[in-house]
Design an enzyme around this catalytic site. Structure first.
Site, PDB file in Angstrom:
ATOM      1  N   TYR A   1       0.821  -1.211   0.000  1.00  0.00           N
ATOM      2  CA  TYR A   1       0.000   0.000   0.000  1.00  0.00           C
ATOM      3  C   TYR A   1       0.854   1.260   0.000  1.00  0.00           C
ATOM      4  CZ  TYR A   1      -4.635  -2.023   0.888  1.00  0.00           C
ATOM      5  OH  TYR A   1      -5.834  -2.666   0.788  1.00  0.00           O
TER       6      TYR A   1
ATOM      7  N   ASP B   1      -2.922 -18.427   0.600  1.00  0.00           N
ATOM      8  CA  ASP B   1      -3.915 -19.119  -0.241  1.00  0.00           C
ATOM      9  C   ASP B   1      -4.630 -20.202   0.562  1.00  0.00           C
ATOM     10  OD1 ASP B   1      -1.431 -20.361  -0.193  1.00  0.00           O
ATOM     11  OD2 ASP B   1      -1.465 -20.976  -2.294  1.00  0.00           O
TER      12      ASP B   1
ATOM     13  N   ASP C   1      -6.317  -6.984   4.234  1.00  0.00           N
ATOM     14  CA  ASP C   1      -7.449  -6.341   3.551  1.00  0.00           C
ATOM     15  C   ASP C   1      -8.353  -7.401   2.940  1.00  0.00           C
ATOM     16  OD1 ASP C   1      -8.972  -4.242   2.325  1.00  0.00           O
ATOM     17  OD2 ASP C   1      -8.003  -4.780   0.436  1.00  0.00           O
TER      18      ASP C   1
ATOM     19  N   ASP D   1     -12.299  -9.052   4.462  1.00  0.00           N
ATOM     20  CA  ASP D   1     -13.575  -9.070   3.730  1.00  0.00           C
ATOM     21  C   ASP D   1     -14.141 -10.489   3.699  1.00  0.00           C
ATOM     22  OD1 ASP D   1     -13.318  -6.347   3.135  1.00  0.00           O
ATOM     23  OD2 ASP D   1     -14.041  -6.612   1.079  1.00  0.00           O
TER      24      ASP D   1
HETATM   25  C1  IPM Z   1     -10.385  -1.230   4.028  1.00  0.00           C
HETATM   26  C2  IPM Z   1     -10.625  -0.631   2.655  1.00  0.00           C
HETATM   27  C3  IPM Z   1      -9.478   0.295   2.318  1.00  0.00           C
HETATM   28  C4  IPM Z   1      -8.190  -0.506   2.340  1.00  0.00           C
HETATM   29  C5  IPM Z   1      -9.649   1.043   0.974  1.00  0.00           C
HETATM   30  C6  IPM Z   1     -10.925   1.831   0.939  1.00  0.00           C
HETATM   31  C7  IPM Z   1      -8.462   1.906   0.658  1.00  0.00           C
HETATM   32  O1  IPM Z   1     -10.786  -1.636   1.721  1.00  0.00           O
HETATM   33  O2  IPM Z   1     -10.278  -0.445   5.001  1.00  0.00           O
HETATM   34  O3  IPM Z   1     -10.311  -2.443   4.120  1.00  0.00           O
HETATM   35  O4  IPM Z   1      -7.877  -1.188   1.368  1.00  0.00           O
HETATM   36  O5  IPM Z   1      -7.490  -0.446   3.357  1.00  0.00           O
HETATM   37 MG    MG Z   2     -10.868  -3.584   2.538  1.00  0.00          MG
END
Ligand code: IPM
Ligand code: MG
Length: 355
Positions: free
Chosen positions: A142, A221, A245, A249
Site C-alpha cells: 500500500y 492461499d 485487507d 472481507d
Molecule cells: C479497508 C478498505 C481500504 C483498504 C480502501 C478503501 C483503501 O478496503 O479499510 O479495508 O484497502 O485499506
Molecule cells: Mg478492505
C-alpha cells in the site's frame, strides 16, 4: 470524563452511520456520566469537492488534537476517474499514516442469532467463529514505491517490510492472544515472497517472548480456504496490509454480513481511528438502508481501547446482541427471515432503547 472525538463522516452512507454511532455514544454518556464532544472534519470525496484534496492539513491537525477519531466510509463512483493521488482512498491511507496507526484490529464473530445468514454449511457454522485479524496498516504494498515505466504500459507496486514494522504488529497480536484463546496464526506467502520470509522469521523471533502463546504459520492461499472450511480454528490472525485487507472481507462474509464488523486502528498512542470495515455503499446512500451496527460497534471499540471504558463498551455490545437475538434486522442481514427490515435510524433506536 470528557472526550473530544474527531468525526470523519466521509461519503455515501458515511454521514448516516456516524450519526447513529454518535447517538449511541451520547446515550452512553448520559447513562455513565461522560461527555463526548464531536468536531467534524472533511476527508475523502467530500474533501475533494470542498477543497480539491482528499486529506486537508486541517483534518490531520484536528485528528492529532483529538482524543480519538471516528470514521464512516469514503469513496464513490463520482471520484473513480480521478488520478491515484487524488482519490478519496488516498485520504484514508494518508490519515492512517499521519496518525501512525500500524495495527488494524478486525474482529469477526458469528452471532448465534445470525448463524442462518452465514453462507457456511450449517455443521461448519455450528462450530462457531470468533477470530480477530491484526492487519499491518501503514506498510507493505500500500505504501511501497509504485509507478509506470517506459511507455506507461508497464506498472509496478512494491511490497516492502522492515523487521521493525513486522515486530511491532507481531507484539500487538501476541499480547491480544494472551487475553483470548492463546493462539496466533501468522499468514504470509513465504513460499514465494522474500518479504514474507522476513515476516515469518521475525514473527518466530517475537513468538519466543510469548512461550505461553501457540504460534503457527499459514500460507495466504491456504488461509483463504481454511476461512471457509474450518474458521473455528482461528483465534488471532496476524498478517500484512494487503493480505489483511482481503482476508478481512472474506471473514466478514462467513459471519453473515460486512455491515456488522467494526475495526480499530491503533498505534503507540491511545488515540486511534475507529471505522466499520465496509465501504461507503453509494448505491444505498440516503435511502435509510444502511446497517449502522458496524459503526456502532466501532464506537464500542473506541470506548474500550482509546478511553479504557470497558463496562461502557460491553453495554453497547450487549445491546447489539440483544436486538439481533430479538430478531430485528436491517436489509443486509434479512436472509431468509420474514421480518420487515428496519431502516438505519430504526435500528439505531432499537439499540438505544436497550442501553
Ligand atoms: C479497508 C478498505 C481500504 C483498504 C480502501 C478503501 C483503501 O478496503 O479499510 O479495508 O484497502 O485499506
Ligand atoms: Mg478492505
Amino acid at each position: 470524563m470528557k472526550f473530544n472525538i474527531a468525526l470523519l463522516k466521509g461519503d455515501g452512507i458515511g454521514p448516516e452511520i456516524v450519526e447513529s454511532a454518535c447517538a449511541v455514544l451520547d446515550r452512553i454518556g448520559e447513562k455513565y456520566g461522560h461527555g463526548f464532544t464531536y468536531t467534524p472534519y472533511l476527508m475523502g470525496g467530500c474533501a475533494i469537492d470542498a477543497c480539491g484534496e482528499p486529506l486537508p492539513q486541517e483534518t490531520i491537525d484536528g485528528c492529532l488534537a483529538s482524543d480519538s477519531v471516528l470514521l464512516g466510509a469514503v469513496g464513490g463512483p463520482k471520484w473513480d476517474s480521478l488520478p491515484g493521488h487524488l482519490r478519496p482512498e488516498k485520504g484514508l491511507l494518508g490519515i492512517r499514516a499521519a496518525l501512525g496507526l500500524y495495527t488494524n484490529i478486525r474482529p469477526a464473530r458469528l452471532y448465534d442469532s445470525l448463524a442462518a445468514e452465514s453462507p457456511l454449511r450449517a455443521d461448519i457454522a455450528a462450530r462457531g467463529i470468533d477470530l480477530v485479524i491484526f492487519r499491518e496498516l501503514i506498510g507493505g504494498i500500500y505504501f511501497g514505491e509504485r509507478g509506470r515505466s517506459g511507455d506507461g504500459m508497464t506498472a509496478y507496486d512494491t511490497e516492502k517490510y522492515s523487521a521493525y514494522e513486522i515486530e511491532r504488529i507481531a507484539h500487538a497480536a501476541f499480547r491480544a492472544a494472551r487475553l483470548r484463546r492463546g493462539k496466533v496464526t501468522s499468514i504470509d506467502k513465504a513460499n514465494v515472497l522474500e518479504s514474507s520470509r522476513l515476516w515469518r522469521e521475525t514473527v518466530h523471533r517475537v513468538a519466543e517472548q510469548y512461550p505461553d502463546v501457540k504460534c503457527e504459520d499459514m500460507l495466504v492461499d491456504n488461509a483463504a480456504m481454511q476461512l471457509v472450511k474450518n474458521p473455528s480454528q482461528f483465534d488471532v490472525v496476524v498478517t500484512s496490509n494487503i493480505f489483511g485487507d482481503i482476508l478481512s472481507d472474506e471473514a466478514s462474509q462467513v459471519t453473515g454480513s460486512i455491515g456488522l464488523l467494526p475495526s480499530a486502528s491503533v498505534g503507540d498512542s491511545t488515540r486511534g481511528l475507529y471505522e466499520p470495515i465496509h465501504g461507503s455503499a453509494p448505491d444505498i446512500a440516503g435511502t435509510g438502508k444502511a446497517n449502522p451496527i458496524a459503526t456502532i460497534l466501532s464506537a464500542a471499540m473506541m470506548l474500550r481501547y482509546a478511553f479504557s471504558l470497558e463496562t461502557e463498551a460491553k453495554a453497547i455490545e450487549a445491546a447489539v446482541d440483544a436486538v439481533l437475538r430479538e430478531g430485528f434486522r436491517t436489509a443486509d442481514i434479512l436472509g431468509a427471515s420474514h421480518a420487515a427490515p428496519l431502516s438505519c435510524p430504526e435500528m439505531t433506536e432499537k439499540i438505544l432503547e436497550r442501553i
